[in-house]
Design a protein around this motif. Structure first.
Motif, PDB file in Angstrom:
ATOM      1  N   SER A   9     -42.696 -24.994 -12.449  1.00  9.60           N
ATOM      2  CA  SER A   9     -42.017 -24.493 -11.184  1.00  9.60           C
ATOM      3  C   SER A   9     -40.121 -24.676 -10.984  1.00  9.60           C
ATOM      4  O   SER A   9     -39.487 -25.610 -12.296  1.00  9.60           O
ATOM      5  CB  SER A   9     -41.738 -27.104 -10.435  1.00  9.60           C
ATOM      6  N   PRO A  10     -40.305 -23.693 -10.849  1.00 10.41           N
ATOM      7  CA  PRO A  10     -38.612 -23.172 -10.720  1.00 10.41           C
ATOM      8  C   PRO A  10     -37.311 -24.317  -9.571  1.00 10.41           C
ATOM      9  O   PRO A  10     -37.921 -25.161  -9.179  1.00 10.41           O
ATOM     10  CB  PRO A  10     -38.215 -21.865 -10.008  1.00 10.41           C
ATOM     11  N   GLU A  11     -36.810 -24.672 -10.573  1.00  7.99           N
ATOM     12  CA  GLU A  11     -35.567 -25.442 -10.301  1.00  7.99           C
ATOM     13  C   GLU A  11     -34.508 -25.052  -9.216  1.00  7.99           C
ATOM     14  O   GLU A  11     -34.159 -24.109  -9.205  1.00  7.99           O
ATOM     15  CB  GLU A  11     -34.636 -26.198 -10.897  1.00  7.99           C
ATOM     16  N   LEU A  12     -34.510 -25.291  -7.809  1.00  8.36           N
ATOM     17  CA  LEU A  12     -33.279 -24.741  -6.826  1.00  8.36           C
ATOM     18  C   LEU A  12     -32.414 -26.188  -6.408  1.00  8.36           C
ATOM     19  O   LEU A  12     -32.692 -27.499  -5.973  1.00  8.36           O
ATOM     20  CB  LEU A  12     -33.700 -24.488  -5.456  1.00  8.36           C
ATOM     21  N   ASN A  35     -35.397 -12.563  -5.909  1.00 14.53           N
ATOM     22  CA  ASN A  35     -34.952 -11.780  -7.175  1.00 14.53           C
ATOM     23  C   ASN A  35     -34.917 -12.592  -8.309  1.00 14.53           C
ATOM     24  O   ASN A  35     -35.509 -12.320  -8.750  1.00 14.53           O
ATOM     25  CB  ASN A  35     -33.922 -10.587  -6.983  1.00 14.53           C
ATOM     26  N   SER A  36     -34.153 -13.555  -8.269  1.00 15.14           N
ATOM     27  CA  SER A  36     -34.564 -14.422  -9.375  1.00 15.14           C
ATOM     28  C   SER A  36     -35.509 -14.789  -9.508  1.00 15.14           C
ATOM     29  O   SER A  36     -36.381 -15.164 -10.795  1.00 15.14           O
ATOM     30  CB  SER A  36     -33.145 -15.579  -8.504  1.00 15.14           C
ATOM     31  N   ASN A  47     -37.539 -23.278 -17.870  1.00 12.96           N
ATOM     32  CA  ASN A  47     -37.922 -23.416 -16.662  1.00 12.96           C
ATOM     33  C   ASN A  47     -36.675 -22.776 -15.648  1.00 12.96           C
ATOM     34  O   ASN A  47     -35.723 -22.585 -16.175  1.00 12.96           O
ATOM     35  CB  ASN A  47     -38.341 -24.565 -15.487  1.00 12.96           C
ATOM     36  N   LEU A  48     -36.957 -21.946 -15.174  1.00 15.56           N
ATOM     37  CA  LEU A  48     -36.520 -20.676 -13.678  1.00 15.56           C
ATOM     38  C   LEU A  48     -35.484 -22.028 -13.058  1.00 15.56           C
ATOM     39  O   LEU A  48     -35.738 -22.930 -12.532  1.00 15.56           O
ATOM     40  CB  LEU A  48     -37.270 -19.585 -13.255  1.00 15.56           C
ATOM     41  N   LYS A  49     -34.159 -21.719 -13.747  1.00 16.37           N
ATOM     42  CA  LYS A  49     -33.632 -22.579 -12.999  1.00 16.37           C
ATOM     43  C   LYS A  49     -32.576 -21.321 -11.642  1.00 16.37           C
ATOM     44  O   LYS A  49     -31.676 -20.778 -12.324  1.00 16.37           O
ATOM     45  CB  LYS A  49     -31.877 -23.503 -14.313  1.00 16.37           C
ATOM     46  N   ILE A  50     -31.942 -21.922 -10.230  1.00 13.35           N
ATOM     47  CA  ILE A  50     -31.645 -20.884 -10.103  1.00 13.35           C
ATOM     48  C   ILE A  50     -30.696 -21.595  -8.980  1.00 13.35           C
ATOM     49  O   ILE A  50     -30.930 -22.653  -8.284  1.00 13.35           O
ATOM     50  CB  ILE A  50     -32.221 -20.614  -8.808  1.00 13.35           C
ATOM     51  N   VAL A  65     -25.375 -17.234  -5.940  1.00 14.14           N
ATOM     52  CA  VAL A  65     -26.604 -17.084  -7.093  1.00 14.14           C
ATOM     53  C   VAL A  65     -26.327 -17.492  -8.042  1.00 14.14           C
ATOM     54  O   VAL A  65     -26.806 -15.862  -8.470  1.00 14.14           O
ATOM     55  CB  VAL A  65     -27.953 -16.633  -5.514  1.00 14.14           C
ATOM     56  N   SER A  66     -26.955 -18.211  -8.724  1.00 14.54           N
ATOM     57  CA  SER A  66     -26.492 -18.184 -10.562  1.00 14.54           C
ATOM     58  C   SER A  66     -28.223 -18.153 -10.603  1.00 14.54           C
ATOM     59  O   SER A  66     -29.172 -19.246 -10.264  1.00 14.54           O
ATOM     60  CB  SER A  66     -26.473 -18.564 -11.029  1.00 14.54           C
ATOM     61  N   ASP A  67     -28.599 -17.928 -11.912  1.00 17.07           N
ATOM     62  CA  ASP A  67     -29.974 -18.016 -12.544  1.00 17.07           C
ATOM     63  C   ASP A  67     -30.255 -17.597 -13.658  1.00 17.07           C
ATOM     64  O   ASP A  67     -29.045 -17.514 -14.756  1.00 17.07           O
ATOM     65  CB  ASP A  67     -31.547 -16.777 -12.286  1.00 17.07           C
TER      66      ASP A  67
END
Length: 168
Positions: A9-12, A35-36, A47-50, A65-67
């Motif tokens: 799960s990506p973290e926003l 796009n991230s 995990n993906l972190k945005i 907006v950083s990833d």
């Protein structure tokens, strides 16, 4: 989509400076976050972190907006934004170029979108806008005019995004 592709799960995370309320055109942040999710490859085991941040000083507002992806190329993305030759494989989506052009139309040329590579390998999309404090009157401020537009999106202090319509 990200959960199916990467089994994680990506973290926003939204970090909006207290007391900040920013008016931006609709569909400004969505393509950047998308796009991230689509292109960022986090380091193995992560995990993906945005992270979306919004803050301002006396004259300028910055939204980032950083990833934590490791494969973004800011130089190529900036060439694409400038309509210059680049090595990107561009899809036919809403697009970062569209976001940049709409920001420059709404807020004039001192505003827009640029990309930066961070030392940790991540990618940051940075939006610069003129800052007009709430309640301030300025006859030449397009930020003030944005309040009168029907296609606007707000970022609240809690980092919540919501659209508004205006029948005026």
């Amino acid at each position: 989509i990200h959960q199916l592709r990467h089994r994680s799960s990506p973290e926003l995370i939204c970090q909006v400076e207290e007391g900040t309320r920013i008016m931006i055109p609709k569909f400004t942040l969505q393509p950047l976050v998308e796009n991230s999710v689509r292109h960022a490859s986090p380091p193995p085991g992560e995990n993906l972190k945005i992270v979306i941040r919004a803050y301002h000083d006396r004259f300028q507002c910055t939204i980032t907006v950083s990833d934590n992806g490791v494969n973004g190329d800011a130089e190529q993305l900036n060439l694409h934004l400038a309509h210059k030759p680049n090595t990107l494989k561009v899809s036919s989506g809403f697009g970062i170029r569209n976001v940049d052009e709409r920001l420059r139309l709404h807020f004039k040329n001192s505003s827009g979108l640029t990309y930066l590579n961070r030392e940790d390998g991540g990618l940051t999309a940075r939006i610069l806008l003129p800052w007009t404090p709430a309640g301030a009157e300025s006859s030449d401020s397009l930020a003030g005019e944005a309040d009168q537009r029907t296609d606007k999106q707000n970022i609240s202090e809690k980092g919540e995004y919501y659209g508004e319509t205006d029948d005026r």
